[in-house]
Design a protein around this motif. Structure first.
Motif, PDB file in Angstrom:
ATOM      1  N   LYS A 155      10.599  -4.579  -7.461  1.00 33.73           N
ATOM      2  CA  LYS A 155      11.141  -3.436  -6.920  1.00 33.73           C
ATOM      3  C   LYS A 155      12.001  -3.761  -5.421  1.00 33.73           C
ATOM      4  N   THR A 156      11.158  -4.662  -4.590  1.00 32.31           N
ATOM      5  CA  THR A 156      11.434  -5.221  -3.464  1.00 32.31           C
ATOM      6  C   THR A 156      12.577  -6.070  -3.486  1.00 32.31           C
ATOM      7  N   GLN A 157      12.554  -6.996  -4.525  1.00 31.33           N
ATOM      8  CA  GLN A 157      13.763  -7.798  -4.891  1.00 31.33           C
ATOM      9  C   GLN A 157      15.037  -7.049  -5.249  1.00 31.33           C
ATOM     10  N   ARG A 158      15.084  -5.999  -6.055  1.00 32.68           N
ATOM     11  CA  ARG A 158      16.028  -5.163  -6.451  1.00 32.68           C
ATOM     12  C   ARG A 158      16.609  -4.583  -5.308  1.00 32.68           C
ATOM     13  N   TRP A 159      15.811  -4.052  -4.416  1.00 34.13           N
ATOM     14  CA  TRP A 159      16.334  -3.218  -3.197  1.00 34.13           C
ATOM     15  C   TRP A 159      17.111  -4.039  -2.295  1.00 34.13           C
ATOM     16  N   LEU A 160      16.421  -5.448  -1.994  1.00 35.37           N
ATOM     17  CA  LEU A 160      17.224  -6.203  -1.223  1.00 35.37           C
ATOM     18  C   LEU A 160      18.696  -6.654  -1.608  1.00 35.37           C
ATOM     19  N   ILE A 161      18.541  -6.868  -2.831  1.00 34.19           N
ATOM     20  CA  ILE A 161      19.721  -7.447  -3.410  1.00 34.19           C
ATOM     21  C   ILE A 161      21.035  -6.476  -3.254  1.00 34.19           C
ATOM     22  N   GLN A 162      20.613  -5.121  -3.446  1.00 35.03           N
ATOM     23  CA  GLN A 162      21.527  -4.024  -3.175  1.00 35.03           C
ATOM     24  C   GLN A 162      22.003  -3.552  -1.892  1.00 35.03           C
ATOM     25  N   LYS A 163      21.319  -4.254  -1.022  1.00 36.62           N
ATOM     26  CA  LYS A 163      21.543  -4.101   0.671  1.00 36.62           C
ATOM     27  C   LYS A 163      22.626  -5.067   0.881  1.00 36.62           C
ATOM     28  N   LYS A 164      23.872  -4.554   1.324  1.00 30.67           N
ATOM     29  CA  LYS A 164      25.006  -5.365   1.725  1.00 30.67           C
ATOM     30  C   LYS A 164      24.698  -6.229   3.096  1.00 30.67           C
ATOM     31  N   GLY A 186       0.714  -1.215  -0.033  1.00 28.71           N
ATOM     32  CA  GLY A 186      -0.011   0.106   0.006  1.00 28.71           C
ATOM     33  C   GLY A 186       0.897   1.238   0.007  1.00 28.71           C
ATOM     34  N   LEU A 187       2.191   1.007   0.188  1.00 28.32           N
ATOM     35  CA  LEU A 187       3.079   2.425   0.224  1.00 28.32           C
ATOM     36  C   LEU A 187       3.291   2.788  -1.223  1.00 28.32           C
ATOM     37  N   ARG A 188       3.473   3.936  -1.650  1.00 25.68           N
ATOM     38  CA  ARG A 188       4.202   4.571  -2.981  1.00 25.68           C
ATOM     39  C   ARG A 188       5.614   3.902  -2.917  1.00 25.68           C
ATOM     40  N   SER A 189       6.115   4.063  -4.102  1.00 27.83           N
ATOM     41  CA  SER A 189       7.364   3.442  -4.438  1.00 27.83           C
ATOM     42  C   SER A 189       8.454   4.108  -3.490  1.00 27.83           C
ATOM     43  N   ASP A 190       8.527   5.309  -3.500  1.00 27.96           N
ATOM     44  CA  ASP A 190       9.687   5.985  -2.808  1.00 27.96           C
ATOM     45  C   ASP A 190       9.349   5.972  -1.192  1.00 27.96           C
ATOM     46  N   GLU A 191       8.229   5.758  -0.717  1.00 33.99           N
ATOM     47  CA  GLU A 191       8.201   5.409   0.749  1.00 33.99           C
ATOM     48  C   GLU A 191       8.340   3.931   1.027  1.00 33.99           C
ATOM     49  N   ALA A 192       8.135   3.089   0.079  1.00 34.16           N
ATOM     50  CA  ALA A 192       8.531   1.530   0.425  1.00 34.16           C
ATOM     51  C   ALA A 192       9.945   1.412   0.232  1.00 34.16           C
ATOM     52  N   ARG A 193      10.661   2.145  -0.642  1.00 32.82           N
ATOM     53  CA  ARG A 193      12.231   1.980  -0.469  1.00 32.82           C
ATOM     54  C   ARG A 193      12.915   2.468   0.512  1.00 32.82           C
ATOM     55  N   SER A 200      -2.412  -3.166  -8.408  1.00 30.89           N
ATOM     56  CA  SER A 200      -1.845  -2.644  -9.367  1.00 30.89           C
ATOM     57  C   SER A 200      -2.442  -2.571 -10.741  1.00 30.89           C
ATOM     58  N   PRO A 201      -2.103  -1.320 -11.615  1.00 29.46           N
ATOM     59  CA  PRO A 201      -2.445  -1.495 -12.849  1.00 29.46           C
ATOM     60  C   PRO A 201      -1.891  -2.561 -13.603  1.00 29.46           C
ATOM     61  N   GLY A 202      -2.724  -3.164 -14.368  1.00 34.09           N
ATOM     62  CA  GLY A 202      -2.648  -4.418 -15.143  1.00 34.09           C
ATOM     63  C   GLY A 202      -2.473  -5.737 -14.096  1.00 34.09           C
ATOM     64  N   LYS A 203      -2.586  -5.464 -12.815  1.00 36.91           N
ATOM     65  CA  LYS A 203      -2.370  -6.544 -11.828  1.00 36.91           C
ATOM     66  C   LYS A 203      -0.799  -6.988 -11.821  1.00 36.91           C
ATOM     67  N   LEU A 204      -0.116  -6.397 -12.037  1.00 35.92           N
ATOM     68  CA  LEU A 204       1.430  -6.416 -12.234  1.00 35.92           C
ATOM     69  C   LEU A 204       1.925  -6.407 -11.012  1.00 35.92           C
ATOM     70  N   PRO A 205       2.866  -7.258 -10.487  1.00 38.09           N
ATOM     71  CA  PRO A 205       3.616  -7.105  -8.869  1.00 38.09           C
ATOM     72  C   PRO A 205       4.788  -6.251  -9.082  1.00 38.09           C
ATOM     73  N   VAL A 206       4.404  -4.941  -9.232  1.00 40.12           N
ATOM     74  CA  VAL A 206       5.551  -4.068  -9.519  1.00 40.12           C
ATOM     75  C   VAL A 206       6.370  -3.798  -8.153  1.00 40.12           C
ATOM     76  N   LEU A 207       5.522  -3.789  -7.000  1.00 41.21           N
ATOM     77  CA  LEU A 207       6.610  -3.473  -5.674  1.00 41.21           C
ATOM     78  C   LEU A 207       7.175  -4.780  -5.419  1.00 41.21           C
TER      79      LEU A 207
END
Length: 221
Positions: free
Chosen positions: A185-194, A140-147, A175-182
């Motif tokens: 993005k969550t996978q991308r963010w986690l991989i970048q966290k050491k 339910g959070l916006r992308s920048d808030e979730a990040r 989400s629009p088109g019922k695509l799991p956007v968040l």
């Protein structure tokens, strides 16, 4: 026959008269000496005062300096700049454009393990051999808030020695088109966290496709 001179009252003889006269003369002499001494002392004082005035020259009275009230000691500053720096580092450290396709293990459910971490780690993580100690819900959070929420959660959990956490990102059904956007993005963010060693999709009872179970590195690593 001539009359005999009368003696002053109280005096019995001429000797007494002379004694009184001498006493009076001594008194006048003493008083004159004392007056002369006082006059000399006053002249000396005035001379010394005049000498001091000539030595220091003309003088003016000091001007009264207006008193300035001191302000009370200010309270300790709130480290806003430090907070802003941390937020900026957080935003810069995890990007939405990071390509994770080559880092994800493709199996029945996407998973990630950092180089040097064996497949047994993701297997044990999926089996629940690490107890989930904390979780964060990004649904339910916006992308920048979730990040920012995810970055702060991972950083704080790692500092406090937490090893296993759950990240709820939702299934993207709203989400629009019922695509799991968040989710992506969550996978991308986690991989970048050491701090993140590995993550797997949660078991159905723990959120299934709408959550990830994440293994954090020990403190100091």
């Amino acid at each position: 026959m001539a009359a005999t001179p009368k003696k002053p009252a109280g005096l019995k003889s001429l000797a007494d008269l002379k004694s009184v006269q001498k006493t009076l003369a001594d008194t006048r002499t003493r008083e004159a000496a004392e007056a002369a001494a006082r006059l000399a002392a006053e002249k000396k004082r005035l001379a010394e005062k005049d000498l001091f005035s000539r030595a220091i020259g003309a003088t003016q009275p000091l001007r009264r300096v207006a008193a300035v009230p001191l302000a009370p000691e200010p309270p300790a500053p709130i480290p806003f700049q430090h907070q802003l720096d941390e937020q900026r580092v957080l935003r810069e450290s995890i990007s939405d454009e990071f390509d994770v396709t080559t880092l994800l293990d493709v199996d029945d459910a996407m998973s990630f393990r950092r180089p040097g971490i064996g497949t047994d780690v993701t297997r044990k993580l999926r089996a629940g051999e690490w107890s989930i100690q904390r979780q964060v819900d990004l649904h339910g959070l916006r992308s920048d808030e979730a990040r920012e929420a995810l970055g702060a959660f991972i950083r704080t959990s790692h500092k406090q020695g937490v090893r296993c956490v759950r990240v709820v990102h939702g299934k993207g059904l709203g989400s629009p088109g019922k695509l799991p956007v968040l989710k992506t993005k969550t996978q991308r963010w986690l991989i970048q966290k050491k701090e993140v060693l590995a993550f797997v999709q949660a078991k159905p009872a723990e959120g299934g496709a709408g959550a990830l179970v994440v293994l954090l590195a020990p403190v100091g690593r």
